[in-house]
Motif scaffolding. Structure first.
Motif, PDB file in Angstrom:
ATOM      1  N   MET A   1      37.308  34.415  44.051  1.00 22.74           N
ATOM      2  CA  MET A   1      36.046  33.639  44.097  1.00 22.74           C
ATOM      3  C   MET A   1      35.543  33.390  42.677  1.00 22.74           C
ATOM      4  N   ASN A   2      35.179  32.141  42.387  1.00 21.35           N
ATOM      5  CA  ASN A   2      34.597  31.841  41.081  1.00 21.35           C
ATOM      6  C   ASN A   2      33.202  31.245  41.261  1.00 21.35           C
TER       7      ASN A   2
ATOM      8  N   LYS B   1      32.825  27.831  43.273  1.00 20.86           N
ATOM      9  CA  LYS B   1      33.025  28.009  44.717  1.00 20.86           C
ATOM     10  C   LYS B   1      31.808  28.712  45.341  1.00 20.86           C
TER      11      LYS B   1
ATOM     12  N   SER C   1      30.968  37.838  38.209  1.00 21.50           N
ATOM     13  CA  SER C   1      32.053  36.949  37.844  1.00 21.50           C
ATOM     14  C   SER C   1      32.861  37.463  36.661  1.00 21.50           C
TER      15      SER C   1
ATOM     16  N   ASP D   1      35.446  42.858  37.204  1.00 20.77           N
ATOM     17  CA  ASP D   1      36.145  43.151  38.453  1.00 20.77           C
ATOM     18  C   ASP D   1      35.820  44.543  38.992  1.00 20.77           C
TER      19      ASP D   1
ATOM     20  N   GLN E   1      34.514  38.735  45.575  1.00 26.28           N
ATOM     21  CA  GLN E   1      35.653  38.614  46.485  1.00 26.28           C
ATOM     22  C   GLN E   1      36.886  38.177  45.685  1.00 26.28           C
ATOM     23  N   CYS E   2      38.020  38.772  46.002  1.00 22.12           N
ATOM     24  CA  CYS E   2      39.236  38.424  45.265  1.00 22.12           C
ATOM     25  C   CYS E   2      39.615  36.959  45.460  1.00 22.12           C
ATOM     26  N   GLU E   3      40.320  36.420  44.467  1.00 26.02           N
ATOM     27  CA  GLU E   3      40.780  35.025  44.540  1.00 26.02           C
ATOM     28  C   GLU E   3      41.871  34.867  45.598  1.00 26.02           C
ATOM     29  N   SER E   4      42.755  35.848  45.644  1.00 25.05           N
ATOM     30  CA  SER E   4      43.954  35.713  46.479  1.00 25.05           C
ATOM     31  C   SER E   4      43.594  35.435  47.930  1.00 25.05           C
ATOM     32  N   ALA E   5      44.283  34.475  48.485  1.00 23.05           N
ATOM     33  CA  ALA E   5      43.991  34.060  49.852  1.00 23.05           C
ATOM     34  C   ALA E   5      44.489  35.084  50.867  1.00 23.05           C
TER      35      ALA E   5
END
Lengths: 136, 136
Positions: free
Chosen positions: A1-2, A5, A29, A32, A83-87
């Motif tokens: 998440m950036n 978004k 942001s 981590d 929230q992590c970027e990875s889908a």
DNA sequence: GATGTAAATCGTAATCATTCTGAATTGGAG
DNA sequence: CTCCAATTCAGAATGATTACGATTTACATC
């Protein structure tokens, strides 16, 4: 998440753009680590000395509800991170020293949904705790 | 864990046999559900109207420390239950309705200790939440 | 740019789980 | 039975979180 978004999500759900929200999102942001509400309050008080508990907790709840932040309970306190970027669905190794999280792609649920017949599985939690390389 | 084993452990560690302790252990012994401190206090107050928070919390801590009870955090509250009899390491499916736990023998850690080089793993939590057959 | 309004924030009090404290009670060793 | 440390009691303190009425702010509309 950036950030983009996150703001898109907020706007789409009718939330207003405020200084405090922006400050909170920026804090997560660039970071981590898992933070508690108090950690966040302490940081925000440098920029906004009069910031209220209400603002911090309410926004954490809003962000978590929209999936911008993720939440976990560590030693009796709620901790939040972006929230992590990875889908892909994944879990975390969490450093008990610095709070940083490393993604773990293995999910044990895949191996045992059929071994729980008649049980209605709604959610699960898998977290590993310890010390990350940097903190040793 | 059964009552005899629990008392043996307590005696071996210099703890006295008291009415309250016996009552608490019996409560967990006949019951495979997770209980909060308050749940337990409510039950005990029927037999001991003046029972103190201190007694409940202190004994829960003592029992957990000796491995007589096991503990987990569910929606911000600590929950306790009698330690399982089975010697093997295992995890739980926990019914969010009645609090009952079912043992899960699969442990995901076995599959990924080597995939975390340089990380010092200290503990892990794997729990599945949902509704048990009886509660559906 | 000014205005109206619902959302957001502030300031503070309330709540809830848990821990602490000091006095009174009790288990059990001798 | 006596004694003392362990245990319990009663209630206050703490720490995280939530609630609330009053005030301020974002922003849609004029």
């Amino acid at each position: 998440m950036n950030l983009e978004k996150a703001w898109k999500l907020l706007k789409n759900n009718g939330f207003k753009e405020t200084e405090k929200r922006d400050r909170i999102l920026r804090q997560f942001s660039g970071n981590d680590k898992y933070l508690t509400a108090r950690d966040l309050l302490d940081v925000l008080q440098k920029d906004y000395p009069g910031i209220s508990y209400d603002t911090v907790y309410r926004n954490l709840a809003t962000f978590t509800g929209l999936g911008i932040l993720e939440e976990t309970e560590l030693s009796g306190e709620r901790h939040f991170r972006m929230q992590c970027e990875s889908a892909e669905h994944h879990h975390h190794f969490i450093c008990t020293d610095c709070g940083k999280a490393k993604e773990i792609l293995l999910c044990p649920m895949e191996m045992l949904t059929e071994s729980l017949p008649a049980y209605k599985v709604e959610s699960h939690k898998f977290e590993i705790y310890g010390t990350c390389p940097e903190c040793q």
